[in-house]
Design an enzyme around this catalytic site. Structure first.
Site, short mmCIF file in Angstrom:
data_model
loop_
_atom_site.label_atom_id
_atom_site.label_comp_id
_atom_site.label_asym_id
_atom_site.label_seq_id
_atom_site.Cartn_x
_atom_site.Cartn_y
_atom_site.Cartn_z
N HIS A 163 -30.22 89.31 -29.67
CA HIS A 163 -29.16 88.54 -29.02
C HIS A 163 -29.69 87.26 -28.37
O HIS A 163 -28.95 86.28 -28.19
CB HIS A 163 -28.47 89.41 -27.97
CG HIS A 163 -27.02 89.11 -27.77
ND1 HIS A 163 -26.53 87.82 -27.68
CD2 HIS A 163 -25.94 89.93 -27.64
CE1 HIS A 163 -25.21 87.86 -27.49
NE2 HIS A 163 -24.83 89.12 -27.48
N ASP A 371 -19.51 86.98 -48.33
CA ASP A 371 -19.38 87.38 -49.73
C ASP A 371 -20.62 86.88 -50.47
O ASP A 371 -20.78 85.68 -50.69
CB ASP A 371 -18.11 86.80 -50.34
CG ASP A 371 -17.93 87.12 -51.82
OD1 ASP A 371 -18.82 87.78 -52.40
OD2 ASP A 371 -16.91 86.71 -52.40
#
Length: 427
Positions: A163, A371
């Site tokens: 993070h 994708d």
């Protein structure tokens, strides 16, 4: 069913495809928050629904190659953290050491394991998440990936990021850069050019540290439920009719979790209960952020909504939604006060008490749009749980089902049945 085996074929660092500058990059005041030096883990399930031009290409080969090229532009992800986080001196050394990449194969199809849509998973998540070499600190490596291919042609990407280097939107921006290159898109660079520019994040004087957070284990139990789009829409319509304002899916779902949890646990009426979420603040920094986007660092503010347990338990759901929306409305002022050094208490110093519920929305980060050439993920499984914090996450059920998946780990076993009844009784 027979036992399932996941065999790891290779483990190595993927380095940038071409040499990158050996610089040291400063982190922002938010990046350097000690509590952010942790890993964010998730599984991204792809059912092989798309069709690549090169049908013979293996997902692991494609993603390994395009990860290498993405690291040229996003070279900080190929570096290593240096300096002391606790002293506020952490930086990223662009060493070019690379991202950890594991390639594996399962001896079953995704259908054999119900598309990984059960809890507990039919394959342990640790078998599909990357772990560094023995002795290596996982929080020192900005990004790790684990590719598990299934006999049906589907695959799962296990993703681990730290993070400190990026918030959820920033991490998704990096993964979408790999996606851009994997699909070709008639370009040799990602659609969004990365921008480091951590200096533009406000850096107010440090506040005196409060008491160290407690990490007491509460034994919170997992519970997940799917809510239809129609049910959410009905509550949104009722809220608009009553308040004359719109509310979001996040507002509706999280209000119900907060209320159901408060009712199930039965806190004393006067006890304070808190709801905390990390609100994106990019829209509050438009004067300094690049106009074309690309900033991928931490750019959020912890919003905390507080009420008595009685107020939450007896309120109509619309009233709890209004409390959350009022908390959101205060974001610009509270963030401005912090940026100007006028905050009395450090909002980024979090506490992990039983009466604090942390919530996160994974549906708007950009991961669901990824994708690599075989279609978008059927669903995503986040693992941002810890024994010492009550958590609720928003995701989506596996495609083609529409709606919202609410994943929680926020009540002990003795309260789980009542919490479940509260949640299912409403939705």
């Amino acid at each position: 069913m027979a036992s399932i085996t996941v065999t790891r074929r290779s483990r190595s660092f993927v380095v940038p495809a071409t040499p990158t500058s050996a610089e040291t990059l400063e982190l922002s005041a938010i990046d350097r928050v000690p509590g952010l030096r942790h890993t964010v883990r998730s599984l991204h399930v792809f059912r092989h629904g798309g069709c690549r031009v090169d049908s013979s290409a293996r997902p692991a080969d494609v993603i390994r190659s395009t990860l290498s090229h993405a690291l040229v532009e996003y070279h900080a992800f190929a570096g290593r953290f240096v300096g002391s986080v606790a002293a506020g001196e952490a930086c990223v050394a662009c060493t070019g050491d690379g991202a950890w990449f594991v390639e594996a194969a399962a001896d079953c199809s995704l259908e054999d394991v119900n598309g990984l849509d059960d809890y507990p998973l039919m394959i342990c998540e640790e078998e599909m998440l990357p772990a560094p070499e023995e002795g290596a600190d996982p929080t020192s490596i900005p990004v790790m990936m684990h590719m598990t291919e299934f006999t049906c042609g589907g695959f799962v990407v296990g993703l681990v990021t730290v993070h400190t280097i990026a918030d959820g939107l920033g991490a998704a921006q990096f993964i979408n850069a790999i996606d851009d290159l994997a699909r070709g898109l008639d370009r040799d660079r990602p659609r969004v050019a990365p921008v480091w520019a951590r200096v533009i994040i406000p850096s107010p004087p440090k506040l005196p540290p409060g008491p160290p957070p407690s990490f007491k284990s509460f034994g919170f139990q997992h519970f997940a439920t799917d809510v239809s789009s129609d049910n959410i829409a009905q509550v949104k319509a009722a809220y608009f009719q009553a308040m004359g304002q719109h509310c979001s899916t996040f507002d509706v779902a999280i209000a119900k979790v907060w209320q159901a949890r408060t009712r199930a646990i039965k806190y004393s009426p006067e006890a304070q209960v808190h709801l905390c979420f990390f609100a994106n603040t990019r829209h509050l920094l438009t004067q300094v952020l690049p106009k074309d986007g690309g900033f991928y660092g931490n750019c959020f503010y912890p919003v905390t909504v507080t009420a008595t347990a009685e107020d939450i338990a007896i309120a109509e759901l619309l009233g709890v939604i209004k409390m959350i929306r009022d908390g959101k409305a205060g974001l610009p002022l509270e963030f401005a006060k912090w940026a100007a050094g006028d905050a009395k208490v450090d909002p980024y110093q979090l506490t992990f008490e039983h009466n604090v519920l942390y919530v996160s929305d994974w549906t708007r980060l950009g991961f669901f749009e990824v994708d690599y050439g075989w279609g978008a993920p059927s669903h995503i499984i986040p693992f941002t749980y810890a024994d010492y914090m009550a958590v609720a996450l928003l995701g989506a059920p596996p495609t083609p089902t529409k709606g919202t998946r609410i994943m929680t780990q926020c009540v002990e076993a003795k309260h789980l049945e009542e919490f479940r009844d509260e949640m299912k009784g409403f939705f």
